[in-house]
Design a protein around this motif. Structure first.
Motif, short mmCIF file in Angstrom:
data_model
loop_
_atom_site.label_atom_id
_atom_site.label_comp_id
_atom_site.label_asym_id
_atom_site.label_seq_id
_atom_site.Cartn_x
_atom_site.Cartn_y
_atom_site.Cartn_z
N GLY A 34 -21.42 42.32 23.89
CA GLY A 34 -22.18 41.46 22.98
C GLY A 34 -21.39 41.23 21.71
N ALA A 35 -22.04 40.63 20.73
CA ALA A 35 -21.36 40.17 19.52
C ALA A 35 -20.61 41.29 18.79
CB ALA A 35 -22.37 39.53 18.59
N GLU A 40 -15.10 43.22 14.68
CA GLU A 40 -13.84 43.61 14.02
C GLU A 40 -12.78 42.50 14.05
OE1 GLU A 40 -13.13 48.02 15.24
OE2 GLU A 40 -14.81 47.15 16.35
N THR A 45 -22.11 39.22 13.86
CA THR A 45 -23.05 39.46 14.95
C THR A 45 -24.30 38.60 14.67
OG1 THR A 45 -24.13 41.29 13.81
CG2 THR A 45 -22.24 41.86 15.21
N PHE A 46 -25.32 38.75 15.49
CA PHE A 46 -26.54 37.95 15.29
C PHE A 46 -27.57 38.68 14.45
CE2 PHE A 46 -24.55 36.08 18.94
CZ PHE A 46 -24.69 34.74 18.67
N ASN A 114 -20.95 36.81 24.88
CA ASN A 114 -20.26 36.13 23.79
C ASN A 114 -19.73 34.77 24.25
OD1 ASN A 114 -20.80 38.42 22.44
ND2 ASN A 114 -18.71 39.24 22.47
N PHE A 176 -32.05 29.12 23.32
CA PHE A 176 -33.34 29.78 23.53
C PHE A 176 -34.24 28.88 24.36
CE2 PHE A 176 -31.69 32.03 19.86
CZ PHE A 176 -31.94 33.34 20.24
N THR A 203 -23.78 45.43 21.98
CA THR A 203 -24.96 44.56 22.12
C THR A 203 -26.21 45.34 21.74
OG1 THR A 203 -26.35 43.28 23.64
CG2 THR A 203 -24.98 44.99 24.64
N SER A 204 -27.17 44.64 21.13
CA SER A 204 -28.42 45.31 20.72
C SER A 204 -29.42 45.37 21.87
CB SER A 204 -29.03 44.57 19.53
OG SER A 204 -29.31 43.23 19.89
N HIS A 205 -29.08 44.83 23.04
CA HIS A 205 -29.97 44.86 24.22
C HIS A 205 -31.35 44.29 23.88
CE1 HIS A 205 -27.12 48.32 24.88
NE2 HIS A 205 -26.90 47.59 25.95
N VAL A 207 -31.88 40.70 24.20
CA VAL A 207 -32.07 39.39 24.83
C VAL A 207 -31.92 39.55 26.35
CG1 VAL A 207 -31.15 37.04 25.00
CG2 VAL A 207 -31.31 38.15 22.78
N ASP A 228 -21.55 51.67 20.50
CA ASP A 228 -22.22 50.94 19.41
C ASP A 228 -22.32 51.90 18.23
OD1 ASP A 228 -24.29 49.60 17.75
OD2 ASP A 228 -24.59 48.35 19.52
N PRO A 229 -22.03 51.43 17.00
CA PRO A 229 -22.20 52.34 15.86
C PRO A 229 -23.65 52.68 15.60
CG PRO A 229 -21.34 50.18 15.15
CD PRO A 229 -21.49 50.12 16.63
N ALA A 230 -24.57 51.82 16.05
CA ALA A 230 -26.00 52.06 15.84
C ALA A 230 -26.60 52.69 17.09
CB ALA A 230 -26.68 50.73 15.53
N GLY A 245 -19.78 54.45 17.49
CA GLY A 245 -18.58 54.03 16.77
C GLY A 245 -18.29 52.58 17.05
N LYS A 246 -17.22 52.10 16.40
CA LYS A 246 -16.83 50.70 16.56
C LYS A 246 -16.06 50.52 17.86
CE LYS A 246 -16.44 49.78 11.65
NZ LYS A 246 -15.54 49.44 10.55
P1 OAD Z 1 -26.66 41.48 18.22
O1 OAD Z 1 -26.29 40.94 16.89
O2 OAD Z 1 -28.10 41.45 18.61
O3 OAD Z 1 -26.16 42.98 18.38
C1 OAD Z 1 -24.85 43.35 18.03
C2 OAD Z 1 -24.70 44.85 18.28
O4 OAD Z 1 -23.36 45.18 18.01
C3 OAD Z 1 -25.59 45.75 17.42
O5 OAD Z 1 -26.20 46.74 18.23
C4 OAD Z 1 -24.59 46.35 16.42
O6 OAD Z 1 -24.98 47.67 16.01
C5 OAD Z 1 -23.33 46.38 17.25
N1 OAD Z 1 -22.06 46.41 16.49
C6 OAD Z 1 -21.80 45.97 15.25
N2 OAD Z 1 -20.51 46.16 14.94
C7 OAD Z 1 -19.93 46.73 16.03
C8 OAD Z 1 -18.60 47.15 16.34
N3 OAD Z 1 -17.59 47.04 15.47
N4 OAD Z 1 -18.38 47.69 17.58
C9 OAD Z 1 -19.39 47.83 18.47
N5 OAD Z 1 -20.66 47.45 18.22
C10 OAD Z 1 -20.92 46.89 17.03
O7 OAD Z 1 -25.76 40.67 19.29
P2 OAD Z 1 -25.97 40.54 20.86
O8 OAD Z 1 -26.59 41.76 21.44
O9 OAD Z 1 -24.68 40.04 21.42
O10 OAD Z 1 -27.76 34.59 22.36
O11 OAD Z 1 -27.03 39.35 20.93
C11 OAD Z 1 -27.44 38.89 22.19
C12 OAD Z 1 -27.73 37.42 22.14
O12 OAD Z 1 -28.64 37.13 21.07
C13 OAD Z 1 -26.53 36.55 21.81
O13 OAD Z 1 -25.74 36.25 22.95
C14 OAD Z 1 -27.15 35.29 21.26
C15 OAD Z 1 -28.21 35.94 20.37
O14 OAD Z 1 -29.32 35.15 20.10
C16 OAD Z 1 -27.85 33.25 22.32
O15 OAD Z 1 -27.44 32.60 21.38
C17 OAD Z 1 -28.46 32.65 23.54
#
Ligand code: OAD
Length: 265
Positions: A34-35, A40, A45-46, A114, A176, A203-205, A207, A228-230, A245-246
């Motif tokens: 995911g984002a 980095e 991210t979203f 992504n 969406f 990914t924040s899991h 969607v 995931d750091p969170a 972690g990152k």
């Molecule tokens: P989110 O923004 O929901 O989640 C990003 C995740 O990455 C979070 O859990 C952060 O803690 C984590 N994170 C942040 N920095 C990080 C790093 N350096 N290394 C590892 N993890 C890190 O993004 P997605 O889960 O990708 O869909 O969002 C899913 C979908 O929601 C996207 O594809 C997009 C959005 O709406 C559409 O646009 C259809």
């Protein structure tokens, strides 16, 4: 909880070491990204509460078919900005570590939410792009794909149009309320239930259907790791290993642990 499981508040290294043992023995690995894996590389991210795209923009204004019908120029200016940012970004050690896994594990399926193209640029051969790509374009009427027409038009502040029927071209991403590309979803689901190790990165899991893939893999018997750091956002019954972690730090550490390089003299 079995002895192998590592809860969120324990030290990182035992989790990495134990997960690395599973990874080294993997026959079919699925990586879901995911984002966060591109954070980095400087792409937002979203859902980060301060810097996330959805903290600054409303998805209903920019990422729905209704938004495009209402104001295509606004939607294209946002996607034009994201295309420029993705082009200017470089793959980071997280993307590169994932690409390297293809030469270390007999079978790897990379599934990404992504749309930034960074996995391909890092060397991953065939990512399953569940949410489409910033760099593909579709006819808004007939759904046909048309590459290469957009930049020139956007630069000239014109809306790109389908060369066949004249309707507006739209970004080739999933919005969406829209269905995911059928073939990509089928491949993602089949791989997730067939793999023996599943690694979810950044990914924040939140969607679906992508968010349901780790649970499908766990239910089918795979070992699941979450980078995931969170905290993972998945229950511990699903998130067997949280590797906090990152991505750009955990992926290289995981690879070094699973496939140590011999010391040179
Ligand atoms: P989110 O923004 O929901 O989640 C990003 C995740 O990455 C979070 O859990 C952060 O803690 C984590 N994170 C942040 N920095 C990080 C790093 N350096 N290394 C590892 N993890 C890190 O993004 P997605 O889960 O990708 O869909 O969002 C899913 C979908 O929601 C996207 O594809 C997009 C959005 O709406 C559409 O646009 C259809």
């Amino acid at each position: 909880m079995s002895d192998d499981r590592v809860s969120d508040d324990q030290d990182t290294s035992p989790g990495v070491a134990r997960f690395a043992t599973r990874l080294r023995a993997a026959r079919h690995l699925v990586v879901l990204t995911g984002a966060g894996v591109s954070a980095e590389s400087g792409l937002p991210t979203f859902r980060d509460p301060l810097t996330g795209l959805w903290a600054r923009y409303r998805p209903e204004d920019l990422a729905t078919p209704e938004a495009f019908a209402r104001d295509p120029a606004l939607v294209w200016s946002w996607y034009g900005m994201r295309r420029d940012a993705a082009r200017a970004a470089l793959p980071n050690p997280g993307h590169r570590g994932i690409a390297r896994l293809e030469s270390l594990v007999p079978r790897v399926t990379l599934i990404t939410q992504n749309v930034d193209g960074l996995h391909r640029r890092a060397g991953s051969s065939e990512p399953v792009e569940l949410h489409g790509s910033l760099f593909s374009t579709r006819c808004s009427r007939e759904g046909t794909m048309h590459e290469g027409l957009v930049d020139r038009e956007l630069e000239a502040a014109r809306l790109p149009r389908c060369p066949d029927c004249g309707a507006l071209l739209r970004p080739g991403v999933v919005w969406f309320g829209e269905a995911l590309p059928e073939d990509a979803l089928r491949r993602a689901q089949a791989a997730s239930t067939a793999c023996d190790v599943f690694l979810s990165v950044g990914t924040s899991h939140q969607v679906y259907p992508a968010a349901g893939l780790p649970a499908s893999a766990a239910a089918a018997g795979a070992t699941v790791g979450i980078v995931d750091p969170a905290p993972s956002g998945l229950g511990m019954s699903e998130a067997v290993y949280h590797l906090p972690g990152k991505a750009g730090e955990v992926l290289p550490a995981l690879l070094a642990e699973a496939w140590p390089r011999p010391m040179s003299s």
